[in-house]
Write a protein that holds these residues in place. Structure first.
Motif, PDB file in Angstrom:
ATOM      1  N   LEU A  14       0.825  -1.210   0.000  1.00 16.16           N
ATOM      2  CA  LEU A  14       0.000   0.000   0.000  1.00 16.16           C
ATOM      3  C   LEU A  14       0.859   1.261   0.000  1.00 16.16           C
ATOM      4  O   LEU A  14       0.544   2.237  -0.686  1.00 16.16           O
ATOM      5  CB  LEU A  14      -0.951   0.003   1.198  1.00 16.16           C
ATOM      6  N   MET A  15       1.963   1.229   0.738  1.00 16.63           N
ATOM      7  CA  MET A  15       2.865   2.376   0.756  1.00 16.63           C
ATOM      8  C   MET A  15       3.465   2.605  -0.631  1.00 16.63           C
ATOM      9  O   MET A  15       3.541   3.743  -1.103  1.00 16.63           O
ATOM     10  CB  MET A  15       3.974   2.171   1.791  1.00 16.63           C
ATOM     11  N   TYR A  16       3.871   1.539  -1.290  1.00 18.62           N
ATOM     12  CA  TYR A  16       4.449   1.652  -2.634  1.00 18.62           C
ATOM     13  C   TYR A  16       3.433   2.228  -3.619  1.00 18.62           C
ATOM     14  O   TYR A  16       3.726   3.178  -4.351  1.00 18.62           O
ATOM     15  CB  TYR A  16       4.930   0.280  -3.115  1.00 18.62           C
ATOM     16  N   LEU A  19       2.627   5.876  -2.765  1.00 17.58           N
ATOM     17  CA  LEU A  19       3.744   6.770  -3.061  1.00 17.58           C
ATOM     18  C   LEU A  19       3.894   6.995  -4.567  1.00 17.58           C
ATOM     19  O   LEU A  19       3.988   8.139  -5.017  1.00 17.58           O
ATOM     20  CB  LEU A  19       5.042   6.208  -2.481  1.00 17.58           C
ATOM     21  N   THR A  20       3.891   5.931  -5.341  1.00 15.33           N
ATOM     22  CA  THR A  20       4.053   6.097  -6.790  1.00 15.33           C
ATOM     23  C   THR A  20       2.848   6.794  -7.408  1.00 15.33           C
ATOM     24  O   THR A  20       3.004   7.657  -8.274  1.00 15.33           O
ATOM     25  CB  THR A  20       4.301   4.753  -7.492  1.00 15.33           C
ATOM     26  N   GLY A  21       1.660   6.449  -6.968  1.00 16.35           N
ATOM     27  CA  GLY A  21       0.460   7.083  -7.501  1.00 16.35           C
ATOM     28  C   GLY A  21       0.366   8.542  -7.111  1.00 16.35           C
ATOM     29  O   GLY A  21       0.026   9.403  -7.934  1.00 16.35           O
ATOM     30  N   TYR A  22       0.672   8.852  -5.868  1.00 14.33           N
ATOM     31  CA  TYR A  22       0.568  10.227  -5.390  1.00 14.33           C
ATOM     32  C   TYR A  22       1.610  11.122  -6.051  1.00 14.33           C
ATOM     33  O   TYR A  22       1.292  12.207  -6.533  1.00 14.33           O
ATOM     34  CB  TYR A  22       0.712  10.279  -3.869  1.00 14.33           C
ATOM     35  N   THR A  57      -8.212   0.299 -10.856  1.00 15.82           N
ATOM     36  CA  THR A  57      -8.076  -1.151 -10.999  1.00 15.82           C
ATOM     37  C   THR A  57      -6.607  -1.552 -11.087  1.00 15.82           C
ATOM     38  O   THR A  57      -6.191  -2.541 -10.461  1.00 15.82           O
ATOM     39  CB  THR A  57      -8.834  -1.634 -12.251  1.00 15.82           C
ATOM     40  N   VAL A  58      -5.822  -0.782 -11.828  1.00 18.06           N
ATOM     41  CA  VAL A  58      -4.386  -1.072 -11.930  1.00 18.06           C
ATOM     42  C   VAL A  58      -3.729  -0.968 -10.556  1.00 18.06           C
ATOM     43  O   VAL A  58      -2.939  -1.830 -10.167  1.00 18.06           O
ATOM     44  CB  VAL A  58      -3.711  -0.123 -12.954  1.00 18.06           C
ATOM     45  N   TYR A  59      -4.069   0.073  -9.794  1.00 15.16           N
ATOM     46  CA  TYR A  59      -3.497   0.216  -8.455  1.00 15.16           C
ATOM     47  C   TYR A  59      -3.917  -0.921  -7.535  1.00 15.16           C
ATOM     48  O   TYR A  59      -3.113  -1.403  -6.728  1.00 15.16           O
ATOM     49  CB  TYR A  59      -3.893   1.562  -7.845  1.00 15.16           C
ATOM     50  N   LEU A  60      -5.150  -1.364  -7.646  1.00 15.67           N
ATOM     51  CA  LEU A  60      -5.611  -2.501  -6.846  1.00 15.67           C
ATOM     52  C   LEU A  60      -4.844  -3.768  -7.211  1.00 15.67           C
ATOM     53  O   LEU A  60      -4.385  -4.508  -6.331  1.00 15.67           O
ATOM     54  CB  LEU A  60      -7.115  -2.705  -7.029  1.00 15.67           C
ATOM     55  N   LEU A  81      12.297  -5.116  -9.538  1.00 17.08           N
ATOM     56  CA  LEU A  81      11.602  -4.703 -10.757  1.00 17.08           C
ATOM     57  C   LEU A  81      10.434  -3.768 -10.437  1.00 17.08           C
ATOM     58  O   LEU A  81      10.153  -2.827 -11.189  1.00 17.08           O
ATOM     59  CB  LEU A  81      11.104  -5.918 -11.533  1.00 17.08           C
ATOM     60  N   TRP A  82       9.748  -4.023  -9.336  1.00 22.22           N
ATOM     61  CA  TRP A  82       8.646  -3.155  -8.927  1.00 22.22           C
ATOM     62  C   TRP A  82       9.158  -1.754  -8.610  1.00 22.22           C
ATOM     63  O   TRP A  82       8.541  -0.754  -8.990  1.00 22.22           O
ATOM     64  CB  TRP A  82       7.932  -3.734  -7.708  1.00 22.22           C
ATOM     65  N   VAL A  83      10.271  -1.665  -7.902  1.00 24.99           N
ATOM     66  CA  VAL A  83      10.835  -0.364  -7.544  1.00 24.99           C
ATOM     67  C   VAL A  83      11.268   0.389  -8.804  1.00 24.99           C
ATOM     68  O   VAL A  83      11.000   1.584  -8.951  1.00 24.99           O
ATOM     69  CB  VAL A  83      12.010  -0.539  -6.551  1.00 24.99           C
ATOM     70  N   VAL A  84      11.899  -0.316  -9.725  1.00 20.46           N
ATOM     71  CA  VAL A  84      12.313   0.298 -10.993  1.00 20.46           C
ATOM     72  C   VAL A  84      11.088   0.800 -11.762  1.00 20.46           C
ATOM     73  O   VAL A  84      11.070   1.924 -12.271  1.00 20.46           O
ATOM     74  CB  VAL A  84      13.142  -0.699 -11.835  1.00 20.46           C
TER      75      VAL A  84
END
Length: 153
Positions: A14-16, A19-22, A57-60, A81-84
């Motif tokens: 949820l934090m990831y 953070l990326t969405g915000y 939906t993508v964020y979920l 890979l997620w962080v990148v």
């Protein structure tokens, strides 16, 4: 698996996603995006309400996938890979909306698409059930790359 590991994984996921969405959303100029949609280049672009629903939906899906990735020891290699991917998404939003660097934004979105392709292949190898939602996210990234290319031309 222990409950505290699942809850910690969910919290980190949820934090990831937040953070990326915000941070990406900080750079999105809604009026500029609406103006780009109205141009002939993006006539097949979804409506703003549909676009928001798709991103939700993508964020979920990302939250569910990242939770499983962090909680399962065999999937933790994909966290890099997620962080990148998240970093590239933030840079792409900045390049597209703040910098108006359409070619650079297209290149970044294309790289994000390829990172998501690699994630899909990783999940197909190690957890086939997780490959399906990741494939949906990858298709959305391909769609974004098409829109970025159309803005470039």
């Amino acid at each position: 698996m222990k409950l505290y590991i699942k809850l910690l994984s969910l919290t980190l996921a949820l934090m990831y996603v937040f953070l990326t969405g915000y941070v990406s959303g900080i750079f999105v100029d809604v009026s500029g995006a609406a103006q780009a949609i109205l141009t002939e280049k993006l006539k097949f672009y979804p409506s703003p309400a549909a676009f928001e629903a798709i991103w939700s939906t993508v964020y979920l899906l990302e939250t569910v996938l990242l939770t499983a990735t962090i909680s399962e020891k065999k999937l933790r290699r994909a966290v890099t890979l997620w962080v990148v991917s998240g970093g590239i998404d933030i840079l792409a939003a900045y390049a597209l909306f703040e910098g108006k660097l359409f070619a650079f934004a297209f290149a970044l979105i294309l790289v994000s698409f390829f990172v998501n392709c690699r994630l899909t292949l990783f999940y197909a190898e190690h957890s086939p059930l997780a490959a399906l939602p990741e494939a949906a996210v990858t298709v959305w990234r391909a769609n974004l790359a098409i829109y970025a290319f159309l803005l470039l031309t």
